[in-house]
Design a protein around this motif. Structure first.
Motif, mmCIF file in Angstrom:
data_model
loop_
_atom_site.group_PDB
_atom_site.id
_atom_site.type_symbol
_atom_site.label_atom_id
_atom_site.label_comp_id
_atom_site.label_asym_id
_atom_site.label_seq_id
_atom_site.Cartn_x
_atom_site.Cartn_y
_atom_site.Cartn_z
ATOM 1 N N CYS A 119 0.859 -1.235 -0.059
ATOM 2 C CA CYS A 119 0.066 0.078 0.051
ATOM 3 C C CYS A 119 0.645 1.282 0.131
ATOM 4 O O CYS A 119 0.605 2.208 -0.700
ATOM 5 C CB CYS A 119 -1.030 0.161 1.268
ATOM 6 S SG CYS A 119 -2.223 -1.255 1.294
ATOM 7 N N SER A 120 1.968 1.217 0.487
ATOM 8 C CA SER A 120 2.923 2.318 0.722
ATOM 9 C C SER A 120 3.423 2.524 -0.571
ATOM 10 O O SER A 120 3.335 3.795 -0.986
ATOM 11 C CB SER A 120 3.815 2.243 1.770
ATOM 12 O OG SER A 120 4.939 3.324 1.877
ATOM 13 N N ASP A 121 4.125 1.590 -1.233
ATOM 14 C CA ASP A 121 4.742 1.563 -2.617
ATOM 15 C C ASP A 121 3.369 2.285 -3.485
ATOM 16 O O ASP A 121 3.858 3.091 -4.365
ATOM 17 C CB ASP A 121 4.944 0.531 -3.018
ATOM 18 C CG ASP A 121 6.338 0.083 -2.204
ATOM 19 O OD1 ASP A 121 6.988 0.924 -1.642
ATOM 20 O OD2 ASP A 121 6.505 -1.246 -2.249
ATOM 21 N N MET A 122 2.327 1.787 -3.515
ATOM 22 C CA MET A 122 1.069 2.238 -4.220
ATOM 23 C C MET A 122 1.182 3.859 -4.022
ATOM 24 O O MET A 122 0.852 4.536 -5.048
ATOM 25 C CB MET A 122 -0.101 1.667 -4.027
ATOM 26 C CG MET A 122 -1.494 2.081 -4.967
ATOM 27 S SD MET A 122 -1.027 1.925 -6.716
ATOM 28 C CE MET A 122 -1.083 0.128 -6.886
ATOM 29 N N PHE B 264 3.596 5.806 -5.708
ATOM 30 C CA PHE B 264 3.847 5.880 -6.980
ATOM 31 C C PHE B 264 2.760 6.651 -7.727
ATOM 32 O O PHE B 264 3.053 7.367 -8.576
ATOM 33 C CB PHE B 264 3.265 4.295 -7.883
ATOM 34 C CG PHE B 264 3.107 4.230 -9.064
ATOM 35 C CD1 PHE B 264 3.988 4.270 -9.983
ATOM 36 C CD2 PHE B 264 1.708 4.066 -9.357
ATOM 37 C CE1 PHE B 264 3.977 4.456 -11.506
ATOM 38 C CE2 PHE B 264 1.634 3.745 -10.771
ATOM 39 C CZ PHE B 264 2.616 3.850 -11.777
ATOM 40 N N ILE B 265 1.409 6.559 -7.097
ATOM 41 C CA ILE B 265 0.360 7.758 -7.504
ATOM 42 C C ILE B 265 0.848 9.050 -7.113
ATOM 43 O O ILE B 265 0.729 9.971 -7.961
ATOM 44 C CB ILE B 265 -0.866 7.201 -6.754
ATOM 45 C CG1 ILE B 265 -1.327 6.030 -7.213
ATOM 46 C CG2 ILE B 265 -1.891 8.465 -7.039
ATOM 47 C CD1 ILE B 265 -2.662 5.468 -6.579
ATOM 48 N N THR C 97 2.092 16.564 -1.710
ATOM 49 C CA THR C 97 1.247 15.818 -2.735
ATOM 50 C C THR C 97 0.180 16.702 -3.242
ATOM 51 O O THR C 97 -0.645 17.306 -2.640
ATOM 52 C CB THR C 97 0.727 14.544 -1.928
ATOM 53 O OG1 THR C 97 1.673 13.834 -1.163
ATOM 54 C CG2 THR C 97 -0.175 13.793 -2.943
ATOM 55 N N PRO C 98 0.125 16.955 -4.559
ATOM 56 C CA PRO C 98 -0.872 17.566 -5.037
ATOM 57 C C PRO C 98 -2.239 17.067 -4.808
ATOM 58 O O PRO C 98 -2.478 16.021 -4.653
ATOM 59 C CB PRO C 98 -0.558 17.342 -6.647
ATOM 60 C CG PRO C 98 0.812 17.093 -6.788
ATOM 61 C CD PRO C 98 1.198 16.287 -5.571
ATOM 62 N N ASP D 45 -7.059 10.417 -11.609
ATOM 63 C CA ASP D 45 -7.983 10.271 -10.303
ATOM 64 C C ASP D 45 -8.548 8.604 -10.578
ATOM 65 O O ASP D 45 -8.871 8.051 -9.653
ATOM 66 C CB ASP D 45 -9.136 11.434 -9.849
ATOM 67 C CG ASP D 45 -8.475 12.521 -9.714
ATOM 68 O OD1 ASP D 45 -7.559 12.734 -8.836
ATOM 69 O OD2 ASP D 45 -9.036 13.710 -9.467
ATOM 70 N N SER D 46 -9.024 8.595 -11.878
ATOM 71 C CA SER D 46 -9.516 7.437 -12.191
ATOM 72 C C SER D 46 -8.834 6.321 -12.231
ATOM 73 O O SER D 46 -8.971 4.754 -11.649
ATOM 74 C CB SER D 46 -10.254 7.470 -13.582
ATOM 75 O OG SER D 46 -10.799 6.092 -13.929
ATOM 76 N N PHE D 47 -7.367 6.453 -12.612
ATOM 77 C CA PHE D 47 -6.654 5.446 -12.591
ATOM 78 C C PHE D 47 -5.962 5.236 -11.159
ATOM 79 O O PHE D 47 -5.790 3.959 -10.848
ATOM 80 C CB PHE D 47 -5.157 5.898 -13.292
ATOM 81 C CG PHE D 47 -3.818 4.934 -12.950
ATOM 82 C CD1 PHE D 47 -3.826 3.820 -13.679
ATOM 83 C CD2 PHE D 47 -3.040 5.372 -12.244
ATOM 84 C CE1 PHE D 47 -2.916 3.034 -13.704
ATOM 85 C CE2 PHE D 47 -1.997 4.776 -12.049
ATOM 86 C CZ PHE D 47 -1.829 3.605 -12.663
ATOM 87 N N ALA D 48 -5.809 6.038 -10.320
ATOM 88 C CA ALA D 48 -5.600 5.935 -9.101
ATOM 89 C C ALA D 48 -6.812 5.048 -8.166
ATOM 90 O O ALA D 48 -6.483 4.128 -7.393
ATOM 91 C CB ALA D 48 -5.247 7.247 -8.152
ATOM 92 N N LYS D 49 -7.975 5.351 -8.582
ATOM 93 C CA LYS D 49 -8.954 4.745 -7.818
ATOM 94 C C LYS D 49 -9.153 3.147 -8.269
ATOM 95 O O LYS D 49 -9.251 2.274 -7.447
ATOM 96 C CB LYS D 49 -10.349 5.484 -8.069
ATOM 97 C CG LYS D 49 -11.518 4.827 -7.503
ATOM 98 C CD LYS D 49 -12.691 5.363 -7.874
ATOM 99 C CE LYS D 49 -13.982 4.773 -7.345
ATOM 100 N NZ LYS D 49 -15.337 5.610 -7.681
#
Length: 416
Positions: free
Chosen positions: A159-162, A165-166, A199-200, A209-213
């Motif tokens: 989860c931290s790496d994700m 990355f985002i 973090t923006p 936002d869609s990709f991150a979700k």
């Protein structure tokens, strides 16, 4: 084909015949590439024999042949394991791995399938008085960079790496319109602790936002599915025990050789003697009464105070608050042993005929208590000059190509 036409005996025969031809064609192409590679290797061997002494050439070629055959066997066995898994549901591949007379195995040299031991140098060199078991030897042959499988999934780090990355994607989008300058184009050094964790905000780009979700959703499903699942281990239970025993053995030191990459076992006492021998050379080392890191830190801050404003703020942030001392260790120079053993055997006390085989040389070095010289390396992680050195390198690196003696790599050397 079997999925598109009636499942008849004729269709199965056609499919199997086509699969055989495709398989044999792929094998022929691979074999042709292997033959070309072997020809290039033979040419390199001839050129090598003209550049080094016969003894050095023999040792290099022996290690080359050993490495080549070991890697070839490893990759072939990996492919055979995949074929075995496919053969469970494929009649064409059934029992193919156990049949050494079919076309697949006829293309390969006979030495691949022989179980006889070859007189080749080993990737594990034991110069210690400890005798490792077969399981311990098997673990050591995997190399010091081998990563054992985790027993359980590390959900926190995933989860931290994700998130990181985002965050990097959002930062790229946030600063995409920032004008590029000379400073931004240069590879400025950044310490691991420098910079903030800005973090923006979300909502700037609907695609991100869609990709991150979606990515987080897939990761959640993956974690829930595999969190309680026992991961497939890449070590046997005996190898796990052997790895733990090697780690807990305080009488030996395991290091990778300076050249060749062989895993070397040495007695800890002899390893410490070699390090002390080097540290006792007052021409290169000076013994200090205590740790002077804080004293040198004050001197570094005083030097930074005399710099320009921009450089001062950057350099000052690179000086750690509580620096630690560097850690010295050595890696054995096994390529020096043949000469040391030869000199020792030619002495009046050990005048005898001796072999140039590497295994024999290592045996003589062990029996004669000959320590391989150590190449000293200082680990500077967390030291006073770690980040400052990186900062200076980032400034000097763009200037290096302008030095007449600069050579970037082998291609650049041949070009010049």
């Amino acid at each position: 084909m079997l999925h598109t036409v009636p499942n008849t005996t004729i269709s199965q025969a056609i499919c199997q015949e086509a699969s055989k031809k495709l398989r044999n064609h792929a094998i022929s192409v691979s074999y042709s590439k292997q033959q070309n590679l072997c020809h290039d290797i033979d040419t390199s061997k001839q050129q090598l024999s003209q550049l080094v002494t016969p003894l050095e050439s023999k040792n290099i070629l022996a290690f080359h042949d050993f490495t080549y055959k070991k890697e070839f066997r490893y990759r072939l066995n990996s492919k055979l394991e995949k074929i075995k898994n496919l053969a469970k549901n494929d009649q064409l591949l059934h029992n193919m791995c156990n049949n050494r007379t079919n076309n697949l195995f006829n293309y390969f040299p006979k030495w691949i399938f022989t179980s006889a031991k070859c007189d080749l140098p080993t990737s594990v060199v034991n110069l210690s008085s400890y005798s490792p078991t077969s399981d311990e030897h098997s673990v050591l042959e995997k190399g010091l960079s081998f990563c054992p499988t985790r027993r359980q999934l590390d959900a926190v780090n995933l989860c931290s790496d994700m998130e990181q990355f985002i965050r990097r994607i959002r930062l790229k989008e946030y600063f995409k319109d920032q004008p590029e300058t000379a400073d931004s184009n240069s590879k400025t050094y950044k310490s691991p602790t420098s910079g903030n964790q800005f973090t923006p905000p979300t909502g700037r780009n609907p695609y991100i936002d869609s990709f991150a979700k979606a990515a987080k959703s897939h990761l959640d499903i993956f974690i829930q599915k595999n969190l309680t699942t026992q991961q497939t281990d890449n070590l046997t239970p005996k190898e796990r025990t052997a790895m733990r025993n090697l780690r807990q053995n305080k009488d030996i030191v395991i290091k990778q050789a300076d050249k060749g990459g062989a895993i070397t076992l040495m007695d800890r006492s002899r390893y410490i003697d070699e390090v002390n021998k080097q540290l006792s050379d007052e021409h290169f080392y000076e013994q200090l009464p205590s740790d002077c890191s804080q004293t040198y830190r004050k001197e570094a801050l005083e030097m930074v105070a005399n710099l320009t404003t921009d450089t001062k703020s950057k350099a000052k942030s690179l000086i750690p608050l509580n620096p630690r001392t560097g850690v010295l260790y050595t890696i054995p120079k096994l390529h020096k042993l043949p000469k040391l053993v030869e000199d020792s055997l030619n002495s009046p006390d050990h005048a005898t005929n001796h072999s140039t085989n590497l295994s024999t040389i290592y045996h003589h070095a062990k029996s004669l208590s000959i320590n391989p010289p150590g190449r000293p390396i200082v680990s500077g992680n967390g030291t006073l000059t770690e980040h400052i050195s990186g900062f200076v390198d980032s400034i000097l690196n763009p200037l290096l190509p302008f030095i007449p003696s600069f050579v970037q790599d082998t291609t650049d050397f041949l070009r010049k």
